[in-house]
Design a protein around this motif. Structure first.
Motif, PDB file in Angstrom:
ATOM      1  N   CYS A 173       0.838  -1.195   0.000  1.00 37.63           N
ATOM      2  CA  CYS A 173       0.000   0.000   0.000  1.00 37.63           C
ATOM      3  C   CYS A 173       0.877   1.250   0.000  1.00 37.63           C
ATOM      4  N   HIS A 220      -0.838  -4.473   5.662  1.00 37.01           N
ATOM      5  CA  HIS A 220      -2.187  -4.538   6.221  1.00 37.01           C
ATOM      6  C   HIS A 220      -3.195  -4.978   5.178  1.00 37.01           C
ATOM      7  N   GLU A 221      -2.701  -5.431   4.007  1.00 35.38           N
ATOM      8  CA  GLU A 221      -3.613  -5.870   2.957  1.00 35.38           C
ATOM      9  C   GLU A 221      -3.306  -7.329   2.670  1.00 35.38           C
ATOM     10  N   GLN A 233      -8.493  -4.422   0.018  1.00 35.65           N
ATOM     11  CA  GLN A 233      -8.400  -3.554   1.197  1.00 35.65           C
ATOM     12  C   GLN A 233      -8.207  -2.096   0.770  1.00 35.65           C
TER      13      GLN A 233
HETATM   14 ZN   LIG Z   1      -3.670   0.199   2.423  1.00 35.41          ZN
END
Ligand SMILES: [Zn+2]
Ligand SMILES: [Zn+2]
Length: 344
Positions: free
Chosen positions: A40, A65-66, A150
């Motif tokens: 990201c 976090h994805e 996400q």
């Molecule tokens: Zn992200």
């Protein structure tokens, strides 16, 4: 097991490392065998260790976090998911008890933890989730799409829930990364006319992909965006969606927006910038912020992706975990629009 970690408080210092296998799950947890994890914009900021991240991010840390994968095991209190389920995880870990959580505003939970920034991330072969932070990945979608979904939820939160784009509205989207391109797709789904704004760097991959997806594009280093938008649309933007996080874009958003229009701030600027408040006030421009996403944004995004209404396949570049560092480097240089790292 393999993991991708930020090891030191400096630019770079991201490595593929071998760490002990994640233990668990505890009674309330799901152990996920991570298949894919997407890189990201905030992972890029973590990689670069920019000033606004130095204040809050923990180092060393497993990044990301994805993530999407298969449920490997579940604790005895878990009821919604079972081993073998294909799932993807939310980026935030909210408390579920504060006032905002009770109001459904879990994205701005008082005790929010951010995976890969303030607590361990998903760029590892096994990761733990609470079941309330997981979503089933529809069978029509790959794990790569499930992970990158996400990022799309951030656009969905902003475009579908923080503002109301109507048919015929003119929408200027600043930033041609995945957040911007998905925001443009969502604005188009709502009947808006979208113009995507990029820079010289974006000419390599991002703007050509956006044009292939049928969007009008403009390079803000070659053209005056406000003039271009007015010429294209007949008036300035009803909505300007700031998805770039560039300080200059936040300021020029005011020029691109029509009197009484709305600026939606989706991007996060690296450092605070002077903003022309008097000008914005005289034009009675609405300034709305949007931060990450909530449960419903995930469900809607996955449904849009599964139906084909949203398409992110052309945006993804896949790397095996051994080339995880290259995935970051290509994201930094903007060679890859949305790198996805495969752990399986
Ligand atoms: Zn992200
Ligand atoms: Zn909370």
């Amino acid at each position: 097991m393999k993991a991708i970690m930020k090891l030191r408080k400096e630019n770079g210092a991201v490595e593929v490392v071998d760490i002990e296998k994640t233990a668990g799950p505890a009674d309330d947890e799901v152990l996920l065998r991570v298949h894919s994890a997407a890189v990201c914009g905030s992972d890029v900021h973590a990689y670069e260790y920019i000033p606004s991240y130095q204040a809050f991010m923990k180092v060393p840390i497993v990044l990301g976090h994805e993530g999407a994968g298969v449920v490997e095991a579940r604790g005895r209190n878990v009821t919604q998911f079972k081993p073998g389920d294909r799932v993807m995880g939310e980026s935030n870990i909210y408390c579920g008890h504060c006032r905002n959580c009770h109001l459904g505003l879990t994205n701005i939970c008082d005790k929010n933890l951010m995976r890969g920034l303030t607590t361990t991330g998903v760029m590892q072969e096994y990761a733990l989730f609470n079941e309330k932070n997981l979503h089933l990945v529809p069978t029509a979608l790959s794990f790569d799409e499930g992970a990158a979904a996400q990022a799309c939820t951030v656009s969905a939160h902003g475009v579908l829930h923080r503002v109301s784009v109507n048919a015929g509205d003119n929408v200027v989207v600043m930033g041609a990364g995945i957040i911007g391109i998905v925001a443009a797709q969502l604005a188009r789904l709502k009947g808006g006319n979208a113009l995507l704004v990029g820079t010289d760097d974006d000419e390599a991959a991002r703007l050509p992909i956006a044009r292939k997806m049928g969007f009008q594009t403009v390079n803000c280093q070659k053209e005056d965006v406000a003039v271009y938008a007015e010429k294209l649309f007949g008036r300035k933007a009803d909505f300007t969606l700031e998805c770039s996080g560039a300080a200059s874009a936040v300021v020029s958003a005011v020029d691109a927006t029509k009197k009484g229009g709305t600026i939606l701030l989706l991007g996060l600027v690296g450092k605070d910038v002077p903003f022309p408040f008097a000008k914005a006030t005289r034009l009675e421009i609405n300034i709305i912020t949007s931060y990450t996403s909530t449960w419903i944004d995930y469900e809607e995004t996955l449904a849009f992706l599964a139906s084909g209404a949203l398409d992110i396949k052309p945006l993804l570049s896949v790397y095996p975990v051994q080339e995880g560092v290259k995935a970051f480097e290509d994201a930094v240089s903007k060679k890859a629009l949305k790198p996805v790292i495969r752990f399986l």
